[in-house]
Enzyme design. Structure first.
Site, PDB file in Angstrom:
ATOM      1  N   TRP A 362       0.830  -1.204   0.000  1.00 31.82           N
ATOM      2  CA  TRP A 362       0.000   0.000   0.000  1.00 31.82           C
ATOM      3  C   TRP A 362       0.867   1.257   0.000  1.00 31.82           C
ATOM      4  CZ3 TRP A 362      -1.325  -4.551   2.202  1.00 31.82           C
ATOM      5  CH2 TRP A 362      -2.613  -5.053   1.977  1.00 31.82           C
ATOM      6  N   CYS A 397      -6.498  -5.307  -1.237  1.00 34.60           N
ATOM      7  CA  CYS A 397      -7.564  -6.183  -0.734  1.00 34.60           C
ATOM      8  C   CYS A 397      -8.364  -6.860  -1.836  1.00 34.60           C
ATOM      9  CB  CYS A 397      -8.479  -5.420   0.214  1.00 34.60           C
ATOM     10  SG  CYS A 397      -9.565  -4.209  -0.585  1.00 34.60           S
ATOM     11  N   HIS A 456     -13.518  -2.270   1.808  1.00 35.93           N
ATOM     12  CA  HIS A 456     -12.610  -3.398   2.025  1.00 35.93           C
ATOM     13  C   HIS A 456     -13.290  -4.652   1.477  1.00 35.93           C
ATOM     14  CE1 HIS A 456      -9.635  -6.068   3.481  1.00 35.93           C
ATOM     15  NE2 HIS A 456     -10.352  -6.563   4.469  1.00 35.93           N
ATOM     16  N   ASP A 479     -10.874 -13.813   5.201  1.00 34.94           N
ATOM     17  CA  ASP A 479     -10.136 -12.684   4.628  1.00 34.94           C
ATOM     18  C   ASP A 479      -8.658 -13.030   4.531  1.00 34.94           C
ATOM     19  OD1 ASP A 479      -9.261 -10.234   3.780  1.00 34.94           O
ATOM     20  OD2 ASP A 479     -10.146  -9.088   5.419  1.00 34.94           O
ATOM     21  N   TYR A 641      -7.314   4.447  -0.333  1.00 41.42           N
ATOM     22  CA  TYR A 641      -8.642   3.900  -0.057  1.00 41.42           C
ATOM     23  C   TYR A 641      -8.713   3.289   1.341  1.00 41.42           C
ATOM     24  CZ  TYR A 641      -7.482  -1.097  -0.534  1.00 41.42           C
ATOM     25  OH  TYR A 641      -6.988  -2.359  -0.342  1.00 41.42           O
TER      26      TYR A 641
END
Length: 808
Positions: A362, A397, A456, A479, A641
């Site tokens: 990120w 993600c 997400h 996840d 984001y």
């Protein structure tokens, strides 16, 4: 300006990692004194062997099913009976006494030659291997819904019958001949779940040693058709198969033949399988067989759609998914349990602590790999990982969720990608999301630990949960994005969605963390002049504003918010939140809230295109019976984001205004393109945070605006039929007043075209690039072609086109 692709673009290679090296034992450089003897100083690396662990256990449990170099060569070609220890001669059959059977009445007996296997037909495609005649009765791949797998070997689903034909060297007599089928998985199988032995012929009715079923369907001379039914809780993976014939002194097997291997998958069509899914709305077609989908991004007021190629049927993907399980060193027996397999998969899809599939990034610096925004599907990622064993760079993600969805569907588990808008990340574990402000109303970035992601993405997998209480099966949240550790690994779930909705946060696994993502309170705290934090507002509706997934059979969003939580303020919601308090969620009460606090604030804005000026409408709403004096500060900033701030670009302070009783006063704030474009970089999210005061009441509001990027245009041409050549043309026009440098474009389509990329050194302002590729469709039906563009100045650019491809 020449926009053609240069012949040798700079290579984007995955970052090397010491975790990708072979495991070794390192002997340090030192002198060890043992008595009066000195060991010389050495700097040696010795490979670890199984011998190093010989005193630790008798035999290690098998953890591998698909590696040809796992040290297990398969079953021996000859196994003597227990009472025989003699090695058979080179030609074993020459020492065996031929068996006999009664002949016609005028003959006493008929001598039979030894029984041997000449060939095996796995009945993959519904025709006889030896005659070529069509035979849909025994079309295994059609019956098991696996005909789309681009794999030469047989793929079946557990708990369901499949067929095999064996051709022997002579006519087969069930009352005299004796043979068995052996299916084995793992690097050291033992009878039971890892070694399955099915008996046929004279021993067919003997005691069963397995919950697999086998029977003879028909005998046509030397050709025998068998029915095999794996148990509904069979291990999932690749099995080796042998035919073992009973001889006079032992069992003689067919030689190792990879073409007779079979893949056993979970079965959503079998009521006895924990992943069984009822098919009222064609859910199996959508959640198991659909190889393309839509992932939702953006913000609740401007939802954007990103197509993703799952590609679970593409060549090599099934082997890649099994390779992931092999690399995880997961025990073979645990692969029969979807709960354990999904939990292990959630850890293995990221590389954070186990050398898994994807490297999260990120940072906005993707020079050592592929930008997450350039990926269009899972296939290239999975094949690259299986080929190199090195984690693939990079992912965020939606990439983790897209690849994980491929992994789950490929193995037969019903799965879908969901998007939670305004998703909380509770770093402190108190089941609340705390935002801290300075005394002047500006955000305190330094001391704010929690964050609100614009959105997400994670996955849901369908399965029974016999390990939990009744009613907690069904969709399970899981996840693979590495956020927090769970039992020592970066993973999350499977957590029962029903348990999350009811606030049962003690249920395995990670239900409390997911609960905080969708249903935690957003607590606004302000630091007074003494540095003390005081709560001035609690927003119970901001987090988990809306939760979307692709609708069954349609390219439109399906709102599943009520699967995760009840309506705010309802009786059921109050019970859930009370239950959450028992598990440690202490709800906040604003300290500055007065009984006559009736003023609220809302930020309104239409969808904004990249590079456009726009106007914010700030509504001060006074529901009280007296007028209110209000003022506020509005801070505009560019954010990832994930809610992480990159740069502030606006600080607007509105002087005191009078808002009459029971009225709404609107203030307009203009935002010029030049204000945010200079701070934007490659991001497309703007966040506006308002804090203010109305009489004795504090005001606050947050609004995220996702800038709409220009689309890619895709046009298909040619004969829309399987096996015929087609073409796709991509066009893109640079909307910015600056040149774009180092531009990468990618295209792929499930069943149509593999992942392809093209590089452009420069695209001038307002110039148009055009790229045409040819391909030959492999699969028919409704298909989609998707593309993405990425460069340092412009990301989140994609396009998709759909077409119906006829079968030849």
């Amino acid at each position: 300006m020449d926009h053609r692709a240069i012949s040798h673009p700079p290579q984007r290679l995955p970052a090397s990692s010491p975790e990708t090296m072979d495991h070794h034992t390192i002997i340090p450089s030192s002198s060890d004194h043992i008595g009066h003897h000195h060991r010389p100083m050495v700097d040696t690396i010795k490979p670890i062997t199984k011998l190093a662990y010989r005193g630790r256990f008798c035999h290690s449990l098998p953890d591998c099913s698909n590696k040809e170099d796992d040290g297990f060569d398969g079953m021996p070609e000859y196994t003597p009976y227990d009472e025989e220890y003699l090695e058979p001669p080179e030609h074993a059959d020459t020492v065996f006494i031929p068996r006999t059977r009664p002949g016609p009445e005028e003959e006493e007996e008929e001598e039979l030659s030894p029984l041997n296997v000449e060939d095996i037909d796995m009945c993959e495609r519904g025709f006889n291997k030896w005659t070529g005649d069509p035979d849909t009765t025994y079309d295994n791949k059609f019956l098991h819904h696996t005909k789309e797998y681009d794999n030469p070997r047989l793929v079946v689903r557990r708990g369901q019958e499949f067929f095999i034909r064996i051709r022997f060297c002579r006519d087969f007599y069930a009352d005299f001949d004796d043979f068995q089928l052996e299916f084995l998985i793992g690097n050291d199988p033992t009878p039971g779940q890892q070694l399955i032995q099915l008996l046929f012929g004279v021993r067919e009715d003997s005691d069963k040693h397995t919950d697999w079923l086998g029977s003879i369907v028909s005998v046509d001379g030397a050709q025998v058709t068998l029915s095999i039914t794996p148990s509904a809780n069979a291990i999932v993976g690749r099995f080796k198969m042998y035919v073992a014939i009973a001889k006079t002194r032992g069992m003689l097997r067919t030689r190792r033949d990879p073409t007779t291997d079979i893949y056993v998958l979970f079965n959503a069509w079998c009521p006895d399988d924990p992943v069984y899914l009822e098919d009222e709305r064609q859910e199996r077609q959508e959640y198991v067989l659909e190889d393309g989908g839509t992932i939702y991004q953006g913000d609740p007021s401007a939802v954007s759609e990103r197509s993703w190629m799952y590609g679970q049927f593409e060549l090599g993907v099934l082997d890649a998914c099994i390779y992931i399980l092999d690399s995880s060193q997961m025990l073979i027996v645990h692969r029969a349990d979807p709960v354990k397999l999904v939990r292990k998969g959630s850890a293995m899809l990221n590389s954070q602590d186990d050398n898994g599939v994807l490297v999260g990034n990120w940072s906005d610096d993707y020079s050592m790999g592929v930008a997450p925004t350039l990926w269009t599907g899972s296939v290239k990622i999975l094949l690259q990982y299986a080929h190199t064993g090195i984690p693939v760079c990079y992912a965020q993600c939606w990439v983790f969720a897209g690849v994980f969805n491929t992994f789950l569907r490929c193995l037969g588990i019903p799965a879908r990608v969901i998007t939670n808008f305004s998703s909380a990340h509770d770093n402190t574990g108190n089941l609340k999301t705390d935002l801290i402000f300075l005394h002047d109303g500006t955000p305190d970035h330094k001391n704010t630990r929690d964050s609100i992601w614009n959105y997400h993405c994670w996955n849901e997998a369908w399965m029974a949960r016999h390990d939990l209480g009744e009613g907690l099966g069904g969709w399970q949240a899981v996840d693979a994005t590495p956020q927090e550790t769970s039992d020592g690994y970066y993973r999350c779930g499977p957590a029962s969605v029903r348990a999350i909705k009811d606030g049962l946060m003690s249920q395995m696994y990670d239900a409390a963390f997911v609960f905080a993502e969708v249903n935690s309170d957003l607590v606004f705290r302000k630091r007074d002049k003494y540095g003390l934090l005081k709560t001035f507002r609690v927003d119970k509706t901001h987090v988990g504003h809306v939760i979307l997934t692709k609708a069954v059979g349609w390219d439109r969003p399906d709102d599943i918010t009520r699967n995760y939580k009840y309506h705010e303020g309802s009786k059921e919601d109050k019970i859930t939140m009370a239950r959450a308090e028992v598990y440690g969620m202490a709800r906040e009460i604003p300290e500055y809230l007065t009984a006559d606090a009736r003023v609220s604030v809302k930020i309104d804005c239409k969808q904004v295109g990249l590079g456009e000026a726009f106007t914010l409408g700030i509504d001060i709403i006074n529901d009280g019976d007296t007028e209110a004096k209000a003022s506020f500060t509005l801070v505009g900033r560019v954010v990832f984001y994930t809610g992480v701030v990159t740069k502030e670009f606006k600080d607007h302070r509105e002087p005191t205004m009078i808002v009459p009783a029971n009225e709404t006063h609107r203030v307009y704030v203009n935002v010029e393109a030049r204000e945010y474009m200079t701070a934007l970089g490659s991001q497309v999210s703007l966040q506006f945070v308002l804090t203010g005061q109305a009489s004795h009441q504090y005001l606050s509001s947050i609004r995220v605006i996702t800038l709409k990027t220009p689309p890619l245009t895709l046009v298909l041409s040619g004969v829309h039929k399987v096996g015929y050549e087609m073409y796709v043309n991509l066009k893109f026009t640079n909307p910015l007043g600056d040149s774009l440098f180092d531009v990468w474009v990618a295209m792929e389509g499930p069943g149509l075209m593999v992942f392809r990329t093209k590089y452009y050194r420069e695209v001038a302002p307002y110039a148009t690039l055009s790229w045409t590729e040819g391909f030959i469709p492999r699969m028919g039906g409704k298909r989609r072609m998707m593309a993405a563009l990425d460069c340092d100045k412009l990301r989140q650019v994609w396009g998709v086109t759909r077409a119906t491809i006829e079968y030849s």
